[in-house]
Design a protein around this motif. Sequence first.
Motif, mmCIF file in Angstrom:
data_model
loop_
_atom_site.group_PDB
_atom_site.id
_atom_site.type_symbol
_atom_site.label_atom_id
_atom_site.label_comp_id
_atom_site.label_asym_id
_atom_site.label_seq_id
_atom_site.Cartn_x
_atom_site.Cartn_y
_atom_site.Cartn_z
ATOM 1 N N LEU A 186 0.611 -1.200 -0.094
ATOM 2 C CA LEU A 186 -0.114 -0.015 0.090
ATOM 3 C C LEU A 186 0.775 1.351 0.005
ATOM 4 N N ALA A 187 2.010 1.319 0.933
ATOM 5 C CA ALA A 187 2.858 2.538 0.851
ATOM 6 C C ALA A 187 3.554 2.717 -0.525
ATOM 7 N N VAL A 195 -0.276 11.217 4.216
ATOM 8 C CA VAL A 195 -1.412 10.191 3.478
ATOM 9 C C VAL A 195 -1.095 8.802 3.831
ATOM 10 N N ILE A 196 -0.101 8.510 3.481
ATOM 11 C CA ILE A 196 0.571 6.963 3.845
ATOM 12 C C ILE A 196 0.502 6.672 5.283
ATOM 13 N N MET A 254 -5.785 0.910 7.313
ATOM 14 C CA MET A 254 -5.397 -0.606 7.398
ATOM 15 C C MET A 254 -5.580 -1.445 8.540
ATOM 16 N N VAL A 255 -5.060 -0.789 9.715
ATOM 17 C CA VAL A 255 -5.047 -1.416 11.132
ATOM 18 C C VAL A 255 -6.448 -1.493 11.412
ATOM 19 N N GLU A 303 -9.688 7.773 -1.608
ATOM 20 C CA GLU A 303 -9.720 6.512 -2.222
ATOM 21 C C GLU A 303 -8.699 5.555 -1.423
ATOM 22 N N ALA A 304 -7.366 6.142 -1.272
ATOM 23 C CA ALA A 304 -6.512 5.250 -0.823
ATOM 24 C C ALA A 304 -6.779 5.013 0.540
ATOM 25 N N MET A 305 -7.642 5.703 1.428
ATOM 26 C CA MET A 305 -8.126 5.473 2.927
ATOM 27 C C MET A 305 -9.106 4.159 2.679
ATOM 28 N N ARG A 306 -9.821 4.159 1.839
ATOM 29 C CA ARG A 306 -10.914 3.212 1.500
ATOM 30 C C ARG A 306 -10.306 1.896 1.174
#
Length: 396
Positions: free
Chosen positions: A102-103, A115-116, A123-124, A323-326
Amino acid sequence: MKKLPRPDERRPLLLARRNLKMARSPHAYVRGNTVQFYQWLHSQRGHALPHGPAVWICGDCHIGNLGPLAGADGEVTIQIRDLDQTVIGNPAHDLVRLGLSLATAGRGSRLSGVVIARMLEEMVRGYEQSFSGKLHDPHHKPDAVRLVMREATARSWKELAKERIVDTDPIIPRSKHFWPLSREERKALRDLFAQPEVKQLATRLKSREDDAPVTLIDAAYWVKGCSSLGLLRYAVLLAVGTGKQREFCLMDVKQAIQAAAPRHAHARMPRDNSQRVREGALQLSPALGERLVAARFMDNGVFVRELLPQDLKLEIDTMETAEAMRVAHYLARIVGNAHARQMDEDTRRAWLTELGQRHGKTLDAPSWLWQSVVELVGSHEQGYLEHCRRYALTTR
């Protein structure tokens, strides 16, 4: 068309292709370099990870190894779709591998470090939520997942044939993806698909009669994947039934090799690598496991499965912040579901307690996860640049 290589000419060409694929981007390098990840795990830093319960893990849990899978009953769900590295091991290894993927994807999308960090927090959260007792597939899918699911459920055999074998005619045309077989390979494949258990894979779908005749129509060496390039891999086209009831299906025969992922010290797993992959698939991804058979082929363990039109890789090349968070939250829930279904209530509670420890003061994610991902991103970026210097530049 350029002359295709003979069987005895394959290996150097396949390894060169693998090296070029890994040079396309840092994210491609991470996906194709499982060995470097586990070399890090054996280091002092890797040994500092929490020791989770001994369960079947993916072993190579990056974004591309998750995606839609169709079960034998036709239902399509998002599950882990590649279990080559599966072992009974530490679930923390899957979390770190997914966090690294993901990163790296986030950096490729030019997302900031802030953001990362938030992606790892999500993720957690997603992973922990999967231990709430609700082990179903989450309904609130990110756009990238929703789009690939829509594509998967709408696909037919014609789409699969056009994508994989160019045409819907009963033949696998030789091309840069499908290479000629040796006489020994052709005979061994016919013997393999004469075995009742392997043959029954073609009649396992509910739409086919259990006693329908199965005929091998064509087969070719399959140039596919990245980390599997250089191993035995075959596409086999079968016909099921006769006359107007005849259907075609495409089988994937893939060599099973020893996993790089470390197993739990006291775990009892099948010694045969193909049996190990099948057992891991049954535990982690039932939609795949019920469609997979372990067998022997030319003195090697292989696993065989039918490729269905709905089986797709989840490709996420670019992401916006929201979107990255989702995506991070959703994919971690999928992995958490696969882990949690193997644990009883007490084991789940103990693992959640372990995950909740050692949080940083400013980051709502375990410090061991953040530090591991940061260190791995740095080492893989260095490895990627060196890889490009060694392989990509020399082929110009």
